[in-house]
Design an enzyme around this catalytic site. Structure first.
Site, PDB file in Angstrom:
ATOM      1  N   CYS A   1      13.630  10.891   6.403  1.00  0.00           N
ATOM      2  CA  CYS A   1      13.615  10.047   7.787  1.00  0.00           C
ATOM      3  C   CYS A   1      15.119  10.443   8.548  1.00  0.00           C
ATOM      4  CB  CYS A   1      13.246   8.803   7.825  1.00  0.00           C
ATOM      5  SG  CYS A   1      14.326   7.756   6.550  1.00  0.00           S
TER       6      CYS A   1
ATOM      7  N   GLY B   1       3.515   3.643  13.467  1.00  0.00           N
ATOM      8  CA  GLY B   1       4.469   2.418  14.018  1.00  0.00           C
ATOM      9  C   GLY B   1       4.010   1.799  15.263  1.00  0.00           C
TER      10      GLY B   1
ATOM     11  N   GLU C   1      10.318   0.665   9.924  1.00  0.00           N
ATOM     12  CA  GLU C   1      11.011   1.851   9.975  1.00  0.00           C
ATOM     13  C   GLU C   1      10.408   3.099   9.957  1.00  0.00           C
ATOM     14  OE1 GLU C   1      14.136   1.213   8.889  1.00  0.00           O
ATOM     15  OE2 GLU C   1      14.148  -0.760   8.147  1.00  0.00           O
TER      16      GLU C   1
ATOM     17  N   THR D   1       6.691   7.191  13.703  1.00  0.00           N
ATOM     18  CA  THR D   1       6.827   6.487  14.844  1.00  0.00           C
ATOM     19  C   THR D   1       5.258   6.276  15.465  1.00  0.00           C
ATOM     20  OG1 THR D   1       9.097   7.225  15.267  1.00  0.00           O
ATOM     21  CG2 THR D   1       7.753   6.501  17.316  1.00  0.00           C
TER      22      THR D   1
ATOM     23  N   GLU E   1      10.319  15.492  15.218  1.00  0.00           N
ATOM     24  CA  GLU E   1      10.674  15.486  13.731  1.00  0.00           C
ATOM     25  C   GLU E   1       9.699  16.340  13.031  1.00  0.00           C
ATOM     26  OE1 GLU E   1       9.214  11.806  11.572  1.00  0.00           O
ATOM     27  OE2 GLU E   1      11.087  11.781  10.677  1.00  0.00           O
TER      28      GLU E   1
ATOM     29  N   GLY F   1       6.990   4.405   8.019  1.00  0.00           N
ATOM     30  CA  GLY F   1       6.340   5.728   8.179  1.00  0.00           C
ATOM     31  C   GLY F   1       6.545   6.295   9.553  1.00  0.00           C
TER      32      GLY F   1
ATOM     33  N   LYS G   1       0.742  -1.355   0.024  1.00  0.00           N
ATOM     34  CA  LYS G   1      -0.094   0.196  -0.087  1.00  0.00           C
ATOM     35  C   LYS G   1       0.791   0.977   0.125  1.00  0.00           C
ATOM     36  CE  LYS G   1      -1.793   2.793   3.008  1.00  0.00           C
ATOM     37  NZ  LYS G   1      -1.940   4.018   2.302  1.00  0.00           N
TER      38      LYS G   1
HETATM   39  P1  TAP Z   1       2.668   7.787   8.242  1.00  0.00           P
HETATM   40  O1  TAP Z   1       1.351   8.902   8.542  1.00  0.00           O
HETATM   41  O2  TAP Z   1       2.918   6.900   9.390  1.00  0.00           O
HETATM   42  O3  TAP Z   1       2.160   6.846   7.078  1.00  0.00           O
HETATM   43  C1  TAP Z   1       2.848   5.948   6.411  1.00  0.00           C
HETATM   44  C2  TAP Z   1       1.974   4.890   5.724  1.00  0.00           C
HETATM   45  O4  TAP Z   1       1.061   4.309   6.723  1.00  0.00           O
HETATM   46  C3  TAP Z   1       1.018   5.651   4.610  1.00  0.00           C
HETATM   47  O5  TAP Z   1       0.988   4.901   3.684  1.00  0.00           O
HETATM   48  C4  TAP Z   1      -0.252   5.718   5.655  1.00  0.00           C
HETATM   49  O6  TAP Z   1      -1.358   5.859   4.721  1.00  0.00           O
HETATM   50  C5  TAP Z   1      -0.274   4.551   6.231  1.00  0.00           C
HETATM   51  N1  TAP Z   1      -1.073   4.424   7.395  1.00  0.00           N
HETATM   52  C6  TAP Z   1      -1.716   5.488   8.172  1.00  0.00           C
HETATM   53  N2  TAP Z   1      -2.170   5.196   9.257  1.00  0.00           N
HETATM   54  C7  TAP Z   1      -2.076   3.614   9.255  1.00  0.00           C
HETATM   55  C8  TAP Z   1      -2.544   2.613  10.090  1.00  0.00           C
HETATM   56  N3  TAP Z   1      -3.297   3.037  11.367  1.00  0.00           N
HETATM   57  N4  TAP Z   1      -2.319   1.288   9.985  1.00  0.00           N
HETATM   58  C9  TAP Z   1      -1.494   0.988   8.731  1.00  0.00           C
HETATM   59  N5  TAP Z   1      -1.090   2.109   8.018  1.00  0.00           N
HETATM   60  C10 TAP Z   1      -1.530   3.379   8.243  1.00  0.00           C
HETATM   61  O7  TAP Z   1       4.017   8.353   7.764  1.00  0.00           O
HETATM   62  P2  TAP Z   1       4.175   9.774   6.557  1.00  0.00           P
HETATM   63  O8  TAP Z   1       3.572  10.930   7.250  1.00  0.00           O
HETATM   64  O9  TAP Z   1       3.410   8.680   5.455  1.00  0.00           O
HETATM   65  O10 TAP Z   1       5.785   9.588   6.410  1.00  0.00           O
HETATM   66  C11 TAP Z   1       6.797  10.075   7.111  1.00  0.00           C
HETATM   67  C12 TAP Z   1       7.111   9.370   8.319  1.00  0.00           C
HETATM   68  O11 TAP Z   1       7.968   8.191   7.870  1.00  0.00           O
HETATM   69  C13 TAP Z   1       8.313  10.181   8.986  1.00  0.00           C
HETATM   70  O12 TAP Z   1       8.022   9.984  10.342  1.00  0.00           O
HETATM   71  C14 TAP Z   1       9.434   9.547   8.336  1.00  0.00           C
HETATM   72  O13 TAP Z   1      10.598   9.652   9.421  1.00  0.00           O
HETATM   73  C15 TAP Z   1       9.091   8.409   8.401  1.00  0.00           C
HETATM   74  N6  TAP Z   1      10.047   7.340   7.284  1.00  0.00           N
HETATM   75  C16 TAP Z   1      11.010   6.637   7.874  1.00  0.00           C
HETATM   76  C17 TAP Z   1      11.851   5.916   6.954  1.00  0.00           C
HETATM   77  C18 TAP Z   1      12.816   5.111   7.557  1.00  0.00           C
HETATM   78  S1  TAP Z   1      13.553   3.969   6.588  1.00  0.00           S
HETATM   79  N7  TAP Z   1      13.113   4.968   8.827  1.00  0.00           N
HETATM   80  C19 TAP Z   1      11.975   6.287   5.705  1.00  0.00           C
HETATM   81  C20 TAP Z   1      10.836   7.231   5.165  1.00  0.00           C
HETATM   82  C21 TAP Z   1       9.992   7.745   6.099  1.00  0.00           C
HETATM   83  P3  TAP Z   1      -1.737   7.284   4.177  1.00  0.00           P
HETATM   84  O14 TAP Z   1      -0.796   8.219   4.361  1.00  0.00           O
HETATM   85  O15 TAP Z   1      -2.195   6.993   2.830  1.00  0.00           O
HETATM   86  O16 TAP Z   1      -3.016   7.626   5.191  1.00  0.00           O
END
Ligand code: TAP
Length: 489
Positions: free
Chosen positions: A301, A250, A267, A247, A398, A245, A193
């Site tokens: 991240c 996560g 991650e 924390t 963050e 995504g 997804k």
């Molecule tokens: P999130 O809001 O956590 O979303 C990540 C993914 O999870 C999206 O596809 C989101 O869907 C989905 N999601 C949301 N709620 C969920 C739930 N309850 N159960 C399962 N899936 C769910 O993160 P983001 O804003 O997209 O990304 C930014 C974050 O990612 C930052 O904290 C960044 O540090 C972290 N990140 C970490 C890494 C590594 S390798 N450590 C790499 C890249 C990014 P929707 O967004 O479509 O609602």
């Protein structure tokens, strides 16, 4: 010049040519077929640089996710499990080559859907994506000998089964590659997804996977928002969850897999300290700082989002950094001269603004260069936050935007203490002329990745992942294969 068949127009980047076929509507890729969501629901995906709707994307329900998991199970137990590692490797090589052939198309689409500068998607993201598939293609026929102890006493290396993968919006295609390549190399099948705001390159990747002849059901792409992710993670027939995504999400996922026999890797977020010692090559360090925080608008991240400068050179570093920041170009992601593109969504832009306001309220000083910022679209200027204390919200949380906090320190021990004083432990950087200082810092800062005299250097062979609340498990390298295999079963 760019040509969009759905009629969307965008100013072309100088000297670039690419044809991007953005469909008016995208379905789900399930069992090798493109299908509408069962409830016919869709959502719009927009270009964050100009707010234009790029396309409509299917919103997968629980029933759609169930169909995807069933297709993945059927493929896992059928054709996919009967082919050799060498054959699986061939599919991955094919995907990598097609990605290279279509790299411009991917780069333009990634920049349009996500907002990142074309220079980055063209020169960093897409080449790394192809490299990731090439790298894991090479492991596919060597798994029996890849893991220490495997093969001894008849121990067998086997795939874990159906893998549910959920990825974020900051590196949409790269995160898809980090997930799909090791999973397929080790013989698993996948339901992935993408993030709601950046589904398009994952869907284009599904076309590539189709073109590469990968058997139906081996890779399934279900688009949607958080609920779709929840359905993937919570599906009882998913054997392993791979999540990248925040924390916060996560932690929800960790709770939802607790008590099940699913394996998982998480991650998560980061708040990296980027440490400049007084003996560092200052001009190079300043370039490193700029790359560390402004790459991909700071939506990274592992971004070097906390600058720690040794007192003796602090004024010099800050002055040079400010001068360099005056030259940064904020604007059209498709212009190859752009340094800082669009913030991915209105919500993320609001979050950045709110955290910067909090910094002022808590007593820090905000500095921004005179750079012009486009009025239309989601843009934010590169920003420094000076006079920070360790307890300030912007030092602890963050921000995920082009915002750098600055603190000073006197000794290596103080730098280590400050670097480690957050909930995160994903990455960090050190600039110093002295190997002993570099080793002391890299040994003592608790982070999964530490760069020395460089920043944001990525390689598929190198494991990536965090300590503390930055996650569990590693992606990349041989380490990235461990979560996708089981032994002796
Ligand atoms: P999130 O809001 O956590 O979303 C990540 C993914 O999870 C999206 O596809 C989101 O869907 C989905 N999601 C949301 N709620 C969920 C739930 N309850 N159960 C399962 N899936 C769910 O993160 P983001 O804003 O997209 O990304 C930014 C974050 O990612 C930052 O904290 C960044 O540090 C972290 N990140 C970490 C890494 C590594 S390798 N450590 C790499 C890249 C990014 P929707 O967004 O479509 O609602």
């Amino acid at each position: 010049m760019y040509d969009f068949i759905n009629g969307n127009e965008y100013a072309p980047a100088p000297e670039s040519t690419a044809i991007v076929n953005i469909k008016k509507k995208y379905g789900l890729y399930i069992g090798g077929k493109w299908v509408d969501a069962q409830g016919k629901k869709t959502f719009e995906t927009i270009n964050p640089a100009n707010q234009q709707v790029l396309s409509k994307v299917a919103d997968a329900s629980k029933a759609d996710v169930d169909a995807a998991v069933k297709a993945a199970r059927k493929a896992f137990e059928g054709e996919w499990s009967s082919i050799s590692g060498a054959e699986r490797g061939k599919y991955l090589y094919r995907i990598a080559r097609i990605l290279q052939e279509r790299s411009r198309e991917f780069a333009v689409l990634e920049s349009m859907d996500g907002g990142k500068p074309i220079r980055e998607s063209r020169d960093i993201d897409i080449p790394l994506v192809a490299a990731h598939f090439f790298y894991y293609a090479g492991w596919a026929d060597k798994l029996d000998f890849a893991f220490p102890g495997a093969g001894i006493g008849g121990q067998k290396v086997k795939p874990v089964g159906v893998v549910g993968q959920v990825i974020p919006w900051n590196f949409p295609l790269m995160m898809a590659a980090w997930k799909i390549a090791p999973a397929l190399a080790s013989g698993n099948t996948v339901v992935l997804k993408p993030a709601e705001t950046t589904s398009l390159t994952a869907l284009l990747l599904a076309e590539v996977i189709e073109e590469a002849g990968v058997p139906a059901g081996v890779v399934n792409i279900v688009t949607g928002a958080g609920d779709t992710g929840k359905f993937v993670v919570g599906h009882p027939d998913v054997n392993k969850v791979a999540f990248t995504g925040s924390t916060c999400v996560g932690k929800h996922i960790l709770k939802s897999v607790a008590g099940t026999d699913k394996s998982y890797t998480l991650e998560l977020g980061g708040k990296a300290a980027h440490i400049i010692m007084d003996d560092a090559a200052i001009d190079q360090a300043v370039e490193g700082i700029v790359n560390g925080i402004f790459f991909n608008q700071g939506h990274v991240c592992c971004a070097g989002s906390r600058l720690l400068v040794q007192e003796g050179v602090a004024d010099k570093v800050v002055k040079k950094l400010q001068k360099r920041m005056e030259t940064l170009i904020v604007g059209n992601p498709l212009d190859k001269n752009t340094d800082i593109g669009a913030i991915n969504s209105k919500e993320q832009l609001a979050k950045i603004k709110s955290l910067v306001k909090t910094a002022t309220k808590e007593g820090a000083t905000v500095w921004q260069p005179g750079t012009s910022v486009p009025r239309k679209g989601n843009f934010y200027p590169p920003t420094l936050i000076l006079d920070c204390a360790q307890s300030h919200t912007v030092v602890q949380e963050e921000i995920f935007g082009p915002v750098l906090t600055i603190q000073t320190f006197r000794t290596v021990n103080e730098a280590v203490e400050k670097a480690n004083n957050t909930q995160y432990g994903l990455s960090g950087g050190v600039w110093s002329d002295k190997g002993a200082k570099v080793f002391k810092l890299t040994d003592n800062v608790k982070a999964g990745i530490m760069w020395a005299n460089t920043y944001n250097a990525f390689d598929p062979a190198s494991p990536f992942g965090g300590f503390k609340e930055s996650g569990i498990g590693r992606e990349g390298g041989l380490h990235g294969l461990y979560p996708y295999v089981k032994f002796n079963a």
